[in-house]
Design an enzyme around this catalytic site. Structure first.
Site, PDB file in Angstrom:
ATOM      1  CG  HIS A   1      40.761  38.030  34.264  1.00 20.71           C
ATOM      2  ND1 HIS A   1      39.525  38.456  33.833  1.00 20.71           N
ATOM      3  CD2 HIS A   1      40.519  37.081  35.202  1.00 20.71           C
ATOM      4  CE1 HIS A   1      38.575  37.788  34.463  1.00 20.71           C
ATOM      5  NE2 HIS A   1      39.164  36.940  35.305  1.00 20.71           N
TER       6      HIS A   1
ATOM      7  CE  LYS B   1      39.511  37.521  38.977  1.00 18.59           C
ATOM      8  NZ  LYS B   1      39.140  36.104  38.773  1.00 18.59           N
TER       9      LYS B   1
ATOM     10  CG  ASP C   1      36.311  40.721  33.373  1.00 12.77           C
ATOM     11  OD1 ASP C   1      36.818  39.648  33.756  1.00 12.77           O
ATOM     12  OD2 ASP C   1      35.889  40.894  32.218  1.00 12.77           O
TER      13      ASP C   1
ATOM     14  NE  ARG D   1      48.852  27.985  60.044  1.00 18.05           N
ATOM     15  CZ  ARG D   1      48.587  26.886  60.742  1.00 18.05           C
ATOM     16  NH1 ARG D   1      49.031  25.715  60.305  1.00 18.05           N
ATOM     17  NH2 ARG D   1      47.901  26.949  61.876  1.00 18.05           N
TER      18      ARG D   1
END
Length: 323
Positions: free
Chosen positions: A152, A173, A191, A256
């Protein structure tokens, strides 16, 4: 996302009839004989040129492979007496042979076609050169026998980098993929993404049912090919980067500076992996674009985080201002 739990599918065999499906591989095969054996199984991606077998030497005959007949084999058969040729072919046909492939639009001896009809061994002919036919057949069968799975997610070609976008349902998404397509990139699948391992790489493929449809909550199913044109979609792409979208509140730690490169493993292949925190106000499509461009720079040996680290260290050595 745990890719280790993906169900892996492997084909035990491929029917010879798959070679006649021109839409899949673009090869121009025509069936000359042995039509009743068109569903014979092929168990390996490799091929064989049966020159020694035609001469009568069968000790190491690779009969389980697709047999390629080029100029050498055809002209050799023309110089053998029909009765002797029939005897040698009969000895070959004592083994299970998937099919014969003729290159260069060649035509074998009538006795050969007659015996292939009798034994039900398909004979396919192509206009391609022998080398081209061999390379295309090996490539096609290698893809057919490659490990496959599905997951998925959403696959998009962004600046030439295949990006596999994963995350929980409703995380954004499809919406991110839609914006990427609107910005000129190409959708591979949404999907339901079919993936396949080819040597040491993972390729995403379009599902033949869903094709290039995308589901946008509130709008329903959208055909991107019809809306944005043929240039907005593609059928497959090698995956170069996996991006997992995660809710900002659930991401407790993330890099970061980007000094380290994380990887995930899909079907035994390690692929670079990024976890992107999502919250209102963040333009995920632009972040994915920059991630793809930054990864292309890394492949060229240019790492932004490492450059900044070097500048900072050099500045400290000179006694400059600290951050």
């Amino acid at each position: 996302m745990d890719f280790a739990r993906l169900p892996v599918k492997r084909k035990r065999f491929v029917p010879v009839s798959r070679l006649l499906n021109r839409e899949d591989h673009g090869m121009d095969f025509e069936l000359l004989a042995g039509f009743q054996g068109i569903d014979r199984p092929v168990f390996t991606w490799d091929v064989n040129r049966p020159g020694l077998a035609l001469s009568g030497y069968l000790d190491y005959f690779a009969n389980d492979r697709v047999q390629i007949l080029g100029n050498t084999e055809i002209h050799y058969m023309e110089r053998v007496e029909p009765a002797e040729l029939a005897n040698r072919i009969a000895n070959m046909f004592a083994f299970e042979i998937p099919a014969f492939i003729l290159s260069r639009n060649l035509m074998p001896q009538p006795i050969f076609l007659d015996m292939c009809n009798r034994y039900g061994i398909p004979v396919l002919r192509s206009t391609m050169s022998t080398d081209e036919a061999i390379s295309r057949i090996i490539l096609f069968l290698a893809q057919e026998f490659a490990p496959e799975s599905n997951l998925h997610g959403t696959a998009v070609d962004v600046y030439g980098v295949g990006c596999l976008i994963v995350g929980k349902p409703g995380i954004g998404k499809s919406e991110s993929a839609l914006e990427l397509v609107e910005r000129g990139h190409r959708l591979v699948a949404d999907d339901y993404v079919e993936i396949q391992r080819r040597e040491n790489s993972i390729h995403a493929k379009t599902n033949h049912v869903l094709k290039h449809f995308i589901e946008i909550r509130g709008l329903g199913m959208i055909d991107l090919r019809s809306v944005f044109g043929d240039g907005s979609v593609r059928d497959f792409k090698r995956i170069g980067l996996v991006l997992e979208l995660a809710e900002w509140s659930t991401v407790t730690e993330f890099d970061r500076l980007g000094l380290t490169t994380s990887f995930t493993e899909i079907l035994g292949v390690r692929i670079p992996y990024l976890r992107i925190p999502v919250r209102p106000g963040r333009n995920i499509a632009i972040i994915i674009e920059v991630a793809a461009l930054n990864w292309r720079l890394k492949e060229l040996g240019i790492e932004s985080a490492s450059l900044l680290d070097e500048y900072a260290r050099a500045n400290n050595r000179r006694g400059g201002r600290r951050f």
